[in-house]
Write an enzyme that holds these catalytic residues in place. Structure first.
Site, mmCIF file in Angstrom:
data_model
loop_
_atom_site.group_PDB
_atom_site.id
_atom_site.type_symbol
_atom_site.label_atom_id
_atom_site.label_comp_id
_atom_site.label_asym_id
_atom_site.label_seq_id
_atom_site.Cartn_x
_atom_site.Cartn_y
_atom_site.Cartn_z
ATOM 1 N N SER A 24 47.171 -3.202 61.685
ATOM 2 C CA SER A 24 47.116 -4.465 60.937
ATOM 3 C C SER A 24 45.671 -4.724 60.536
ATOM 4 O O SER A 24 44.801 -4.924 61.393
ATOM 5 C CB SER A 24 47.612 -5.623 61.805
ATOM 6 O OG SER A 24 47.202 -6.844 61.199
ATOM 7 N N HIS A 49 49.521 -2.206 57.581
ATOM 8 C CA HIS A 49 50.173 -3.510 57.646
ATOM 9 C C HIS A 49 49.172 -4.577 57.186
ATOM 10 O O HIS A 49 48.057 -4.646 57.690
ATOM 11 C CB HIS A 49 50.612 -3.761 59.091
ATOM 12 C CG HIS A 49 51.368 -5.023 59.312
ATOM 13 N ND1 HIS A 49 52.734 -5.123 59.121
ATOM 14 C CD2 HIS A 49 50.966 -6.246 59.732
ATOM 15 C CE1 HIS A 49 53.136 -6.345 59.420
ATOM 16 N NE2 HIS A 49 52.081 -7.053 59.797
ATOM 17 N N ASP A 51 48.570 -8.652 56.596
ATOM 18 C CA ASP A 51 49.048 -9.972 56.992
ATOM 19 C C ASP A 51 48.542 -11.049 56.045
ATOM 20 O O ASP A 51 47.354 -11.386 56.047
ATOM 21 C CB ASP A 51 48.558 -10.285 58.411
ATOM 22 C CG ASP A 51 49.308 -9.474 59.452
ATOM 23 O OD1 ASP A 51 50.545 -9.543 59.460
ATOM 24 O OD2 ASP A 51 48.649 -8.774 60.243
ATOM 25 N N MET A 53 48.507 -14.895 55.033
ATOM 26 C CA MET A 53 48.737 -16.219 55.638
ATOM 27 C C MET A 53 48.227 -17.305 54.698
ATOM 28 O O MET A 53 47.132 -17.184 54.140
ATOM 29 C CB MET A 53 47.975 -16.326 56.955
ATOM 30 C CG MET A 53 48.327 -15.253 57.956
ATOM 31 S SD MET A 53 47.327 -15.456 59.432
ATOM 32 C CE MET A 53 47.858 -14.031 60.389
ATOM 33 N N HIS A 82 53.194 -8.294 54.962
ATOM 34 C CA HIS A 82 53.884 -9.285 55.788
ATOM 35 C C HIS A 82 53.482 -10.668 55.266
ATOM 36 O O HIS A 82 52.355 -11.103 55.466
ATOM 37 C CB HIS A 82 53.447 -9.072 57.244
ATOM 38 C CG HIS A 82 54.007 -10.044 58.217
ATOM 39 N ND1 HIS A 82 53.566 -10.113 59.527
ATOM 40 C CD2 HIS A 82 54.973 -10.996 58.103
ATOM 41 C CE1 HIS A 82 54.234 -11.049 60.178
ATOM 42 N NE2 HIS A 82 55.080 -11.606 59.332
ATOM 43 N N MET A 84 53.382 -14.325 55.516
ATOM 44 C CA MET A 84 53.530 -15.528 56.347
ATOM 45 C C MET A 84 53.168 -16.709 55.466
ATOM 46 O O MET A 84 52.104 -17.335 55.620
ATOM 47 C CB MET A 84 52.618 -15.410 57.574
ATOM 48 C CG MET A 84 53.130 -14.398 58.591
ATOM 49 S SD MET A 84 51.865 -13.852 59.742
ATOM 50 C CE MET A 84 51.126 -12.548 58.770
ATOM 51 N N MET A 153 59.045 -10.579 65.535
ATOM 52 C CA MET A 153 57.720 -11.049 65.963
ATOM 53 C C MET A 153 57.681 -11.174 67.479
ATOM 54 O O MET A 153 58.585 -11.757 68.083
ATOM 55 C CB MET A 153 57.398 -12.410 65.339
ATOM 56 C CG MET A 153 57.188 -12.411 63.833
ATOM 57 S SD MET A 153 55.855 -11.332 63.250
ATOM 58 C CE MET A 153 54.438 -11.986 64.142
ATOM 59 N N ASP A 188 55.752 -6.796 65.944
ATOM 60 C CA ASP A 188 54.426 -7.228 65.501
ATOM 61 C C ASP A 188 53.897 -8.324 66.419
ATOM 62 O O ASP A 188 54.508 -9.382 66.528
ATOM 63 C CB ASP A 188 54.558 -7.741 64.053
ATOM 64 C CG ASP A 188 53.227 -8.117 63.430
ATOM 65 O OD1 ASP A 188 52.181 -7.941 64.076
ATOM 66 O OD2 ASP A 188 53.254 -8.584 62.277
HETATM 67 C C1 DX5 Z 1 50.260 -12.111 63.584
HETATM 68 C C2 DX5 Z 1 50.239 -10.962 62.589
HETATM 69 C C3 DX5 Z 1 50.055 -9.664 63.256
HETATM 70 C C4 DX5 Z 1 48.733 -9.530 63.932
HETATM 71 C C5 DX5 Z 1 48.858 -8.537 65.028
HETATM 72 O O1 DX5 Z 1 50.319 -13.301 62.913
HETATM 73 O O2 DX5 Z 1 51.454 -10.918 61.872
HETATM 74 O O3 DX5 Z 1 50.258 -8.580 62.365
HETATM 75 O O4 DX5 Z 1 47.711 -9.150 63.071
HETATM 76 O O5 DX5 Z 1 47.660 -8.548 65.717
HETATM 77 P P1 DX5 Z 1 47.551 -8.108 67.230
HETATM 78 O O6 DX5 Z 1 47.938 -6.683 67.283
HETATM 79 O O7 DX5 Z 1 46.122 -8.365 67.522
HETATM 80 O O8 DX5 Z 1 48.487 -8.979 68.019
HETATM 81 ZN ZN ZN Z 2 51.991 -8.975 60.694
#
Ligand code: DX5
Ligand code: ZN
Length: 242
Positions: A24, A49, A51, A53, A82, A84, A153, A188
């Site tokens: 990620s 991956h 993320d 947000m 991903h 969010m 998750m 994840d």
């Molecule tokens: C959480 C994200 C994850 C995160 C995982 O909100 O969706 O992808 O980056 O990070 P670690 O491996 O540090 O939990």
């Molecule tokens: Zn993620």
């Protein structure tokens, strides 16, 4: 850059690499993003991956479309995006155009995920549906036939570096044991060499890892340690069944 894989081909490729560790980028050094990507590429990862947000669906803001485009320019690896974000239906097409190969939305963010999943597929990307630790499996039941990926998750989304929540394992097992679910199972949050074995044993095929990879001095070693923990469990399950 146009996507190099058709949906079926990408799904088969990810499944063949299972258990695959997907770094990620959230935990990477954004000031040196290209070098960070090259380092995990050299470690032989199957996909990245990303993320996204928005500060609404989750209480944090990471990055958006321009960064996905920038990542697309420096790697040929499949990009597992991903989302969010609230209102994923309004943004799926733009993330696909930016270079996403798979787009995962949250069931908690969509009144009915089915039209969005259908749209993502029609754009040529793998369609993923994520559910948070408190969300029960029946919440995704009606959408399962439209899922190429189910993202379970194992932390509340929004931040890296959190502790793995065991509830994810029960959901993975339940999905793995269903004969009518052909979606790739992804986990994840808090995935590392200690938790990866249980994830693989429960059926996870794609293991997202941020902190466990990027906080290590040697990314290849970190990825190998996670994968080793997962492969051992996967093989032992197979052996038990034989
Ligand atoms: C959480 C994200 C994850 C995160 C995982 O909100 O969706 O992808 O980056 O990070 P670690 O491996 O540090 O939990
Ligand atoms: Zn993620």
């Amino acid at each position: 850059m146009a996507s190099r894989f058709g949906r079926d081909e990408l799904k088969a490729r990810l499944r063949a690499a299972s258990p695959a560790v997907l770094p990620s980028l959230l935990a990477s050094d954004f000031a040196h993003l290209e070098q960070e990507i090259k380092r995990v590429e050299q470690a032989g990862v199957t996909a990245l991956h990303l993320d996204v947000m928005d500060g609404h669906f989750v209480p944090n803001i990471s990055f958006g479309i321009p960064i996905v485009e920038a990542v697309r320019r420096v790697t040929d690896l499949p990009l597992d995006v991903h989302l969010m974000i609230a209102r994923p239906d309004e943004y799926a097409e733009r993330f696909r155009k930016a270079g996403a190969d798979s787009i995962t939305i949250h069931v908690e963010a969509a009144r009915d995920p089915r039209p969005v999943l259908d749209r993502i597929r029609s754009l040529g990307a793998l369609a993923g549906l994520a559910l948070n630790p408190p969300t029960p499996l029946p919440a995704i039941e009606a959408s399962l036939p439209l899922c190429d990926i189910v993202l379970v998750m194992s932390v509340m989304p929004g931040f890296g570096g959190q502790h793995f929540e065991q509830v994810a394992l029960e959901k993975l097992q339940a999905l793995r044991d269903r004969s009518d679910c052909d979606a790739l199972l992804e986990v994840d949050g808090g995935v590392n060499a200690e938790t990866a074995g249980a994830c693989a044993e429960a059926g996870a095929e794609l293991l997202v890892a941020g902190t466990a990879v990027f906080s290590h001095d040697d990314y290849a070693t970190a990825i190998e340690e996670i994968r080793f923990a997962a492969v051992g469990k996967k093989l032992s399950i197979k052996a038990d069944r034989n």
